[in-house]
Write a protein that holds these residues in place. Structure first.
Motif, short mmCIF file in Angstrom:
data_model
loop_
_atom_site.label_atom_id
_atom_site.label_comp_id
_atom_site.label_asym_id
_atom_site.label_seq_id
_atom_site.Cartn_x
_atom_site.Cartn_y
_atom_site.Cartn_z
N UNK A 126 -0.29 3.77 13.89
CA UNK A 126 -1.59 3.74 14.34
C UNK A 126 -2.23 2.67 14.26
N UNK A 127 -1.43 2.13 13.45
CA UNK A 127 -2.27 0.77 12.48
C UNK A 127 -3.94 0.76 11.36
N UNK A 128 -3.72 1.89 10.74
CA UNK A 128 -4.74 2.59 10.19
C UNK A 128 -4.44 2.16 9.10
N UNK A 129 -3.35 1.01 7.80
CA UNK A 129 -2.75 0.42 6.52
C UNK A 129 -3.22 -1.14 7.62
N UNK A 130 -2.55 -1.47 5.85
CA UNK A 130 -2.67 -3.34 6.40
C UNK A 130 -0.74 -3.33 6.13
N UNK A 131 -0.55 -3.67 7.45
CA UNK A 131 0.46 -4.75 7.16
C UNK A 131 1.31 -6.13 6.60
N UNK A 132 1.85 -6.52 6.25
CA UNK A 132 2.42 -7.61 5.58
C UNK A 132 3.47 -7.76 6.58
N UNK A 133 3.10 -9.42 6.86
CA UNK A 133 4.64 -10.07 7.61
C UNK A 133 5.22 -10.03 6.83
N UNK A 134 7.01 -10.54 7.90
CA UNK A 134 7.92 -10.47 6.89
C UNK A 134 8.35 -11.95 6.66
N UNK A 135 7.81 -12.99 6.88
CA UNK A 135 8.08 -14.63 6.46
C UNK A 135 9.13 -14.84 5.65
N UNK A 136 9.81 -15.63 5.38
CA UNK A 136 10.36 -16.07 3.96
C UNK A 136 11.47 -15.39 4.12
N UNK A 137 11.27 -14.87 2.42
CA UNK A 137 11.98 -14.64 1.86
C UNK A 137 12.00 -12.26 2.13
N UNK A 138 11.01 -12.49 2.20
CA UNK A 138 10.51 -10.69 2.30
C UNK A 138 10.98 -10.81 3.79
N UNK A 139 11.40 -11.54 4.66
CA UNK A 139 12.30 -11.34 5.71
C UNK A 139 14.30 -10.42 5.04
N UNK A 140 14.26 -10.73 4.39
CA UNK A 140 15.86 -10.99 3.67
C UNK A 140 15.56 -9.09 3.02
N UNK A 141 14.67 -8.88 2.27
CA UNK A 141 14.43 -7.71 1.73
C UNK A 141 14.58 -6.60 3.06
N UNK A 142 13.72 -6.69 3.66
CA UNK A 142 13.56 -5.79 4.64
C UNK A 142 14.94 -5.29 5.67
N UNK A 143 15.88 -5.93 5.27
CA UNK A 143 17.38 -5.61 5.54
C UNK A 143 17.49 -4.39 4.83
N UNK A 144 16.67 -4.10 3.99
CA UNK A 144 17.35 -2.82 3.18
C UNK A 144 16.24 -1.89 3.37
N UNK A 145 17.41 -0.60 4.14
CA UNK A 145 16.70 1.13 4.56
C UNK A 145 16.15 1.39 3.62
N UNK A 146 14.84 1.94 3.93
CA UNK A 146 13.57 3.02 3.74
C UNK A 146 14.51 4.08 3.33
N UNK A 147 14.89 4.66 2.24
CA UNK A 147 15.55 5.79 1.87
C UNK A 147 15.09 7.26 2.60
N UNK A 148 13.77 7.16 3.70
CA UNK A 148 13.37 8.16 4.67
C UNK A 148 13.38 8.04 5.68
N UNK A 149 14.04 6.12 6.09
CA UNK A 149 14.85 6.12 7.47
C UNK A 149 15.84 6.67 7.20
N UNK A 150 17.07 6.28 5.92
CA UNK A 150 18.10 7.67 6.27
C UNK A 150 18.22 8.95 5.51
N UNK A 151 17.46 9.00 5.43
CA UNK A 151 16.92 11.11 5.75
C UNK A 151 16.50 11.56 6.83
N UNK A 152 16.06 10.67 7.56
CA UNK A 152 15.69 11.29 9.52
C UNK A 152 17.06 10.82 9.85
#
Length: 152
Positions: A126-152
């Motif tokens: 709902x865009x009620x919080x701040x988002x950090x863009x996935x540029x540079x090395x942050x894009x590689x870090x986003x390949x790791x699934x968050x635990x909540x996703x795995x649980x879902x």
């Protein structure tokens, strides 16, 4: 019972397309050939699961060019296939930048032949919080699934 396919997305990502010239045509072609081969292998496995009345789940970034691949399109045309979009911030994906920690939006699509899995994964921000863009090395870090996703 459930096969989860998550082919490498580097070949299909927006960032890779933006860096194509810096990468060089030979390296680009190799990456694409490898990526397409892997994607189509995952599609073949998904189809085997569906044909055997078992479940499959395929994930790729929402804006990846892989969603236009003919093999993916063939799976999507099956009436048992569900396509949903999720924002990873709803599953706890976070990163840090010069302003501190924040959420990562990372729009992601999932296709699955399970209505239940589709319902669990279909969450958008709902865009009620701040988002950090996935540029540079942050894009590689986003390949790791968050635990909540795995649980879902």
């Amino acid at each position: 019972m459930l096969l989860i396919g998550s082919p490498m997305c580097r070949a299909f990502s927006v960032l890779s397309r933006l860096n194509r010239k810096r990468m060089g045509e030979e390296k680009w072609a190799q990456m694409m050939e490898h990526g397409v081969r892997h994607l189509r292998f995952c599609c073949e496995l998904c189809q085997m699961q569906t044909d055997a009345n078992r479940y499959d789940l395929h994930e790729h970034p929402a804006y990846a060019s892989s969603w236009q691949d003919p093999e993916v399109d063939a799976i999507l045309s099956n009436p048992t296939c569900n396509l949903v979009t999720a924002h990873m911030c709803h599953f706890g994906m976070k990163s840090s930048d010069e302003f501190g920690e924040g959420h990562v939006l990372k729009p992601t699509k999932f296709m699955t032949n399970s209505k239940c899995i589709a319902a669990r994964l279909s969450r958008t921000c709902d865009y009620s919080h701040r988002h950090i863009p996935l540029w540079g090395k942050r894009a590689n870090m986003a390949e790791i699934y968050p635990k909540e996703l795995c649980v879902a």
